[in-house]
Scaffold this motif. Structure first.
Motif, PDB file in Angstrom:
ATOM      1  N   GLY A  64      18.368   5.055  57.424  1.00 41.36           N
ATOM      2  CA  GLY A  64      18.364   5.637  58.762  1.00 41.36           C
ATOM      3  C   GLY A  64      16.962   5.865  59.285  1.00 41.36           C
ATOM      4  N   LEU A  65      16.057   6.262  58.406  1.00 44.04           N
ATOM      5  CA  LEU A  65      14.660   6.436  58.817  1.00 44.04           C
ATOM      6  C   LEU A  65      14.025   5.095  59.172  1.00 44.04           C
ATOM      7  N   ILE A  66      14.363   4.062  58.407  1.00 45.46           N
ATOM      8  CA  ILE A  66      13.785   2.747  58.663  1.00 45.46           C
ATOM      9  C   ILE A  66      14.343   2.142  59.960  1.00 45.46           C
ATOM     10  N   GLY A  67      15.634   2.273  60.180  1.00 46.13           N
ATOM     11  CA  GLY A  67      16.261   1.651  61.342  1.00 46.13           C
ATOM     12  C   GLY A  67      16.390   2.534  62.556  1.00 46.13           C
ATOM     13  N   ALA A  68      15.736   3.679  62.552  1.00 51.73           N
ATOM     14  CA  ALA A  68      15.900   4.643  63.654  1.00 51.73           C
ATOM     15  C   ALA A  68      15.446   4.084  64.997  1.00 51.73           C
ATOM     16  N   SER A  69      14.276   3.497  65.048  1.00 56.32           N
ATOM     17  CA  SER A  69      13.768   3.016  66.337  1.00 56.32           C
ATOM     18  C   SER A  69      14.580   1.830  66.847  1.00 56.32           C
ATOM     19  N   LEU A  70      15.015   0.947  65.943  1.00 58.08           N
ATOM     20  CA  LEU A  70      15.840  -0.187  66.360  1.00 58.08           C
ATOM     21  C   LEU A  70      17.179   0.300  66.914  1.00 58.08           C
ATOM     22  N   ALA A  71      17.809   1.235  66.227  1.00 58.28           N
ATOM     23  CA  ALA A  71      19.093   1.753  66.699  1.00 58.28           C
ATOM     24  C   ALA A  71      18.933   2.490  68.028  1.00 58.28           C
ATOM     25  N   ALA A  72      17.849   3.237  68.184  1.00 61.99           N
ATOM     26  CA  ALA A  72      17.614   3.936  69.449  1.00 61.99           C
ATOM     27  C   ALA A  72      17.400   2.942  70.587  1.00 61.99           C
ATOM     28  N   ASP A  73      16.662   1.864  70.322  1.00 59.07           N
ATOM     29  CA  ASP A  73      16.451   0.846  71.350  1.00 59.07           C
ATOM     30  C   ASP A  73      17.745   0.133  71.716  1.00 59.07           C
ATOM     31  N   LEU A  74      18.572  -0.170  70.711  1.00 57.20           N
ATOM     32  CA  LEU A  74      19.850  -0.819  70.990  1.00 57.20           C
ATOM     33  C   LEU A  74      20.780   0.095  71.792  1.00 57.20           C
ATOM     34  N   LEU A  75      20.792   1.375  71.448  1.00 55.46           N
ATOM     35  CA  LEU A  75      21.600   2.323  72.222  1.00 55.46           C
ATOM     36  C   LEU A  75      21.095   2.448  73.659  1.00 55.46           C
ATOM     37  N   ALA A  76      19.783   2.401  73.831  1.00 51.95           N
ATOM     38  CA  ALA A  76      19.200   2.535  75.169  1.00 51.95           C
ATOM     39  C   ALA A  76      19.567   1.352  76.058  1.00 51.95           C
ATOM     40  N   THR A  77      19.746   0.167  75.457  1.00 53.34           N
ATOM     41  CA  THR A  77      20.142  -0.985  76.270  1.00 53.34           C
ATOM     42  C   THR A  77      21.596  -0.909  76.705  1.00 53.34           C
ATOM     43  N   VAL A  78      22.425  -0.232  75.935  1.00 63.41           N
ATOM     44  CA  VAL A  78      23.853  -0.136  76.255  1.00 63.41           C
ATOM     45  C   VAL A  78      24.121   0.992  77.244  1.00 63.41           C
ATOM     46  N   LEU A  79      23.387   2.076  77.125  1.00 67.49           N
ATOM     47  CA  LEU A  79      23.604   3.251  77.968  1.00 67.49           C
ATOM     48  C   LEU A  79      22.917   3.082  79.323  1.00 67.49           C
ATOM     49  N   PRO A  80      23.302   3.880  80.319  1.00 68.64           N
ATOM     50  CA  PRO A  80      22.634   3.806  81.624  1.00 68.64           C
ATOM     51  C   PRO A  80      21.139   4.111  81.517  1.00 68.64           C
ATOM     52  N   ALA A  81      20.384   3.637  82.508  1.00 63.14           N
ATOM     53  CA  ALA A  81      18.926   3.743  82.460  1.00 63.14           C
ATOM     54  C   ALA A  81      18.448   5.194  82.478  1.00 63.14           C
ATOM     55  N   LYS A  82      19.227   6.109  83.033  1.00 62.57           N
ATOM     56  CA  LYS A  82      18.808   7.505  83.118  1.00 62.57           C
ATOM     57  C   LYS A  82      18.881   8.228  81.775  1.00 62.57           C
ATOM     58  N   VAL A  83      19.634   7.670  80.836  1.00 60.61           N
ATOM     59  CA  VAL A  83      19.825   8.327  79.544  1.00 60.61           C
ATOM     60  C   VAL A  83      18.685   7.955  78.614  1.00 60.61           C
ATOM     61  N   LYS A  84      18.011   8.957  78.080  1.00 61.77           N
ATOM     62  CA  LYS A  84      16.925   8.746  77.119  1.00 61.77           C
ATOM     63  C   LYS A  84      17.490   8.971  75.732  1.00 61.77           C
ATOM     64  N   VAL A  85      17.357   7.974  74.868  1.00 65.13           N
ATOM     65  CA  VAL A  85      17.872   8.054  73.502  1.00 65.13           C
ATOM     66  C   VAL A  85      16.722   8.455  72.592  1.00 65.13           C
ATOM     67  N   SER A  86      16.870   9.579  71.904  1.00 68.32           N
ATOM     68  CA  SER A  86      15.802  10.039  71.022  1.00 68.32           C
ATOM     69  C   SER A  86      15.861   9.299  69.695  1.00 68.32           C
ATOM     70  N   ILE A  87      14.767   9.357  68.975  1.00 65.80           N
ATOM     71  CA  ILE A  87      14.673   8.710  67.678  1.00 65.80           C
ATOM     72  C   ILE A  87      15.617   9.365  66.672  1.00 65.80           C
ATOM     73  N   GLY A  88      15.907  10.638  66.853  1.00 61.38           N
ATOM     74  CA  GLY A  88      16.846  11.331  65.972  1.00 61.38           C
ATOM     75  C   GLY A  88      18.265  10.796  66.103  1.00 61.38           C
ATOM     76  N   VAL A  89      18.670  10.492  67.325  1.00 60.26           N
ATOM     77  CA  VAL A  89      19.996   9.915  67.550  1.00 60.26           C
ATOM     78  C   VAL A  89      20.049   8.507  66.958  1.00 60.26           C
ATOM     79  N   GLY A  90      18.968   7.756  67.119  1.00 58.05           N
ATOM     80  CA  GLY A  90      18.906   6.429  66.514  1.00 58.05           C
ATOM     81  C   GLY A  90      19.005   6.491  65.002  1.00 58.05           C
ATOM     82  N   ALA A  91      18.347   7.472  64.387  1.00 53.74           N
ATOM     83  CA  ALA A  91      18.409   7.636  62.936  1.00 53.74           C
ATOM     84  C   ALA A  91      19.810   8.017  62.490  1.00 53.74           C
ATOM     85  N   LEU A  92      20.477   8.874  63.258  1.00 51.16           N
ATOM     86  CA  LEU A  92      21.839   9.270  62.922  1.00 51.16           C
ATOM     87  C   LEU A  92      22.778   8.064  62.936  1.00 51.16           C
ATOM     88  N   VAL A  93      22.689   7.257  63.988  1.00 51.46           N
ATOM     89  CA  VAL A  93      23.554   6.085  64.106  1.00 51.46           C
ATOM     90  C   VAL A  93      23.221   5.061  63.025  1.00 51.46           C
TER      91      VAL A  93
END
Length: 124
Positions: A64-93
């Motif tokens: 999760g620590l290694i893939g946190a930024s990738l997961a956050a970036d992937l979530l940011a592309t799926v969600l609306p532009a106004k939603v900011k995805v934090s690195i913590g949410v990316g690590a959780l996913v």
């Protein structure tokens, strides 16, 4: 009342994550998110034993620590532009999914003929 062994393991895991959050260069939110995602994965897996759960908890936290930024970036592309995805949410996913996907891939690799036939469209 909680089992003393499980309480000791839980205390050790939380202490380890807390100490890991103190390392310079690691985002504390990412560490806590990775641990939370790993805990969700471990608690939802019924087929694993106690030792295996502890090992997968550690591996999922690191993944999760290694893939946190990738997961956050992937979530940011799926969600609306106004939603900011934090690195913590990316690590959780990432920590909740990466071990599950790897186990699925290992199980599929046990029988490559089925995998190839399903990729060709024969496994419908």
């Amino acid at each position: 009342m909680a089992d003393p062994a499980s309480t000791t393991v839980a205390t050790a895991a939380v202490t380890g994550v807390s100490l890991l959050a103190l390392f310079p260069g690691l985002d504390a939110g990412a560490v806590l998110g990775a641990f939370a995602g790993a805990a969700v994965f471990v608690m939802s897996s019924r087929e694993l034993g106690g030792t295996q759960k502890l090992i997968f908890l550690f591996l999922a936290t690191i993944a999760g620590l290694i893939g946190a930024s990738l997961a956050a970036d992937l979530l940011a592309t799926v969600l609306p532009a106004k939603v900011k995805v934090s690195i913590g949410v990316g690590a959780l996913v990432a920590s909740a999914l990466v071990i599950k996907v790897l186990i699925w891939m290992i199980n599929k690799a046990d029988n490559p003929a089925n995998l190839l036939s399903s990729l060709k469209g024969g496994g419908k």
